[in-house]
Structures are given as structure tokens and as C-alpha cells.
Design a protein around this motif. Structure first.
Motif, PDB file in Angstrom:
ATOM      1  N   MET A   1      -6.676   5.655   0.402  1.00  0.00           N
ATOM      2  CA  MET A   1      -6.911   4.788   1.611  1.00  0.00           C
ATOM      3  C   MET A   1      -5.557   3.748   1.819  1.00  0.00           C
ATOM      4  O   MET A   1      -5.520   3.053   3.188  1.00  0.00           O
ATOM      5  CB  MET A   1      -8.156   4.231   1.776  1.00  0.00           C
ATOM      6  N   ILE A   2      -5.069   2.815   1.273  1.00  0.00           N
ATOM      7  CA  ILE A   2      -4.429   2.073   1.142  1.00  0.00           C
ATOM      8  C   ILE A   2      -2.929   2.362   1.952  1.00  0.00           C
ATOM      9  O   ILE A   2      -2.423   2.103   2.842  1.00  0.00           O
ATOM     10  CB  ILE A   2      -4.157   0.851   0.524  1.00  0.00           C
ATOM     11  N   LYS A   3      -2.913   3.687   1.489  1.00  0.00           N
ATOM     12  CA  LYS A   3      -1.115   4.678   1.152  1.00  0.00           C
ATOM     13  C   LYS A   3      -1.333   4.451   3.144  1.00  0.00           C
ATOM     14  O   LYS A   3       0.012   4.277   3.982  1.00  0.00           O
ATOM     15  CB  LYS A   3      -1.312   5.216   1.024  1.00  0.00           C
ATOM     16  N   LYS A   4      -2.416   4.883   2.929  1.00  0.00           N
ATOM     17  CA  LYS A   4      -2.329   5.870   4.864  1.00  0.00           C
ATOM     18  C   LYS A   4      -2.827   4.717   5.579  1.00  0.00           C
ATOM     19  O   LYS A   4      -2.067   4.735   6.924  1.00  0.00           O
ATOM     20  CB  LYS A   4      -3.461   6.628   5.325  1.00  0.00           C
ATOM     21  N   GLY A   5      -3.846   3.912   5.566  1.00  0.00           N
ATOM     22  CA  GLY A   5      -3.773   2.446   6.338  1.00  0.00           C
ATOM     23  C   GLY A   5      -2.339   1.476   6.965  1.00  0.00           C
ATOM     24  O   GLY A   5      -1.957   0.937   7.633  1.00  0.00           O
ATOM     25  N   SER A  40      -6.956  -6.329  13.204  1.00  0.00           N
ATOM     26  CA  SER A  40      -7.201  -5.850  11.579  1.00  0.00           C
ATOM     27  C   SER A  40      -7.796  -6.399  10.951  1.00  0.00           C
ATOM     28  O   SER A  40      -8.217  -6.155  10.019  1.00  0.00           O
ATOM     29  CB  SER A  40      -6.036  -4.846  11.336  1.00  0.00           C
ATOM     30  N   GLU A  73     -13.472   0.567   0.252  1.00  0.00           N
ATOM     31  CA  GLU A  73     -11.862   1.237   1.015  1.00  0.00           C
ATOM     32  C   GLU A  73     -11.728   0.960   2.469  1.00  0.00           C
ATOM     33  O   GLU A  73     -10.424   1.063   2.859  1.00  0.00           O
ATOM     34  CB  GLU A  73     -12.101   2.496   0.187  1.00  0.00           C
ATOM     35  N   ASP A  74     -12.604   0.680   2.929  1.00  0.00           N
ATOM     36  CA  ASP A  74     -11.885   0.427   4.728  1.00  0.00           C
ATOM     37  C   ASP A  74     -11.338  -0.834   5.265  1.00  0.00           C
ATOM     38  O   ASP A  74     -11.171  -0.583   5.370  1.00  0.00           O
ATOM     39  CB  ASP A  74     -13.865   0.497   5.808  1.00  0.00           C
ATOM     40  N   LYS A  76      -9.326  -2.546   2.567  1.00  0.00           N
ATOM     41  CA  LYS A  76      -9.030  -2.426   2.098  1.00  0.00           C
ATOM     42  C   LYS A  76      -7.788  -1.330   2.981  1.00  0.00           C
ATOM     43  O   LYS A  76      -6.355  -2.152   3.551  1.00  0.00           O
ATOM     44  CB  LYS A  76      -8.792  -1.369   1.123  1.00  0.00           C
ATOM     45  N   ARG A  77      -8.194  -0.387   3.620  1.00  0.00           N
ATOM     46  CA  ARG A  77      -7.060  -0.072   5.069  1.00  0.00           C
ATOM     47  C   ARG A  77      -7.112  -0.609   5.700  1.00  0.00           C
ATOM     48  O   ARG A  77      -5.812  -0.905   5.976  1.00  0.00           O
ATOM     49  CB  ARG A  77      -8.132   1.245   5.336  1.00  0.00           C
ATOM     50  N   ALA A  80      -4.411  -3.332   5.173  1.00  0.00           N
ATOM     51  CA  ALA A  80      -3.337  -2.949   5.064  1.00  0.00           C
ATOM     52  C   ALA A  80      -2.429  -2.402   6.371  1.00  0.00           C
ATOM     53  O   ALA A  80      -1.461  -2.301   6.377  1.00  0.00           O
ATOM     54  CB  ALA A  80      -3.477  -1.096   4.365  1.00  0.00           C
ATOM     55  N   ILE A  81      -3.494  -2.299   7.112  1.00  0.00           N
ATOM     56  CA  ILE A  81      -2.733  -2.148   8.712  1.00  0.00           C
ATOM     57  C   ILE A  81      -2.032  -2.878   9.238  1.00  0.00           C
ATOM     58  O   ILE A  81      -1.205  -3.603   9.811  1.00  0.00           O
ATOM     59  CB  ILE A  81      -4.371  -1.268   9.781  1.00  0.00           C
TER      60      ILE A  81
END
Length: 96
Positions: A1-5, A40, A73-74, A76-77, A80-81
Motif C-alpha cells: 500500500m505504501i508503494k502505491k501511495g 493528505s 495501512e490507509d 500509511k498510504r 506516502a502520498i
């Protein structure tokens, strides 16, 4: 999830950079990426507080763990954004 964010954050900064280069108004980095990064960060903090209050996957009304993605996880995402957007705004201010 972090990578996608993080990838989503880089894409948004790329779009803002392309818009700024096309129009010639580099202040878009500050006025678009800055608030986007701030929102964010606020959302990441809200999800983190929500995970502390409600738990990672439960809800107020259900005892079942029906939530598929945990709130941590949300958080973290969204964090990361925020990183690329805040960095773009800070670099603009420092260069400014």
C-alpha cells in the motif's frame, strides 16, 4: 500500500509540474502541491487516530472484522502520498 501511495504522490506532482511548465506559472507547485500534501497529511493523521479509537479493522456497529484494508495501512498510504507533494512545495519555497 505504501508503494502505491508513493507512486500516486509522484504522479500528482508530475501532473502539477507539467501544468506549471506548460503555463509558465511555477507558483502552482506551492498553491496546488502544498495543499494537496497538507490534506493528505491530515487524512493520514485522521486514519491513525481512527485506528487508535476504533481498532484497526472493526467498526462501531459490528463485532466482525469486515474491513478488508486496515486503517493503519490507509494512514500509511495517505502519508506516502503527502511526501512528494510536501517536498515539491518546500523545494519551491526554498528556491523562491
Amino acid at each position: 500500500m505504501i508503494k502505491k501511495g508513493f507512486i500516486a504522490g509522484i504522479v500528482t506532482v508530475g501532473i502539477v509540474l507539467a501544468l506549471a511548465a506548460f503555463t509558465g506559472k511555477w507558483s502552482y507547485l506551492y498553491f496546488v502541491s502544498g495543499p494537496m500534501g497538507a490534506v493528505s497529511l491530515v487524512l493520514a493523521l485522521a486514519y491513525l487516530i481512527d485506528s487508535i479509537v476504533l481498532g484497526s479493522t472493526g467498526t462501531f456497529f459490528s463485532a466482525k472484522k469486515t474491513r478488508k484494508v486496515s486503517r493503519v495501512e490507509d494512514a500509511k498510504r495517505f502519508g506516502a502520498i503527502a511526501v512528494p507533494n510536501v517536498l515539491a512545495a518546500l523545494i519551491y519555497v526554498a528556491a523562491g
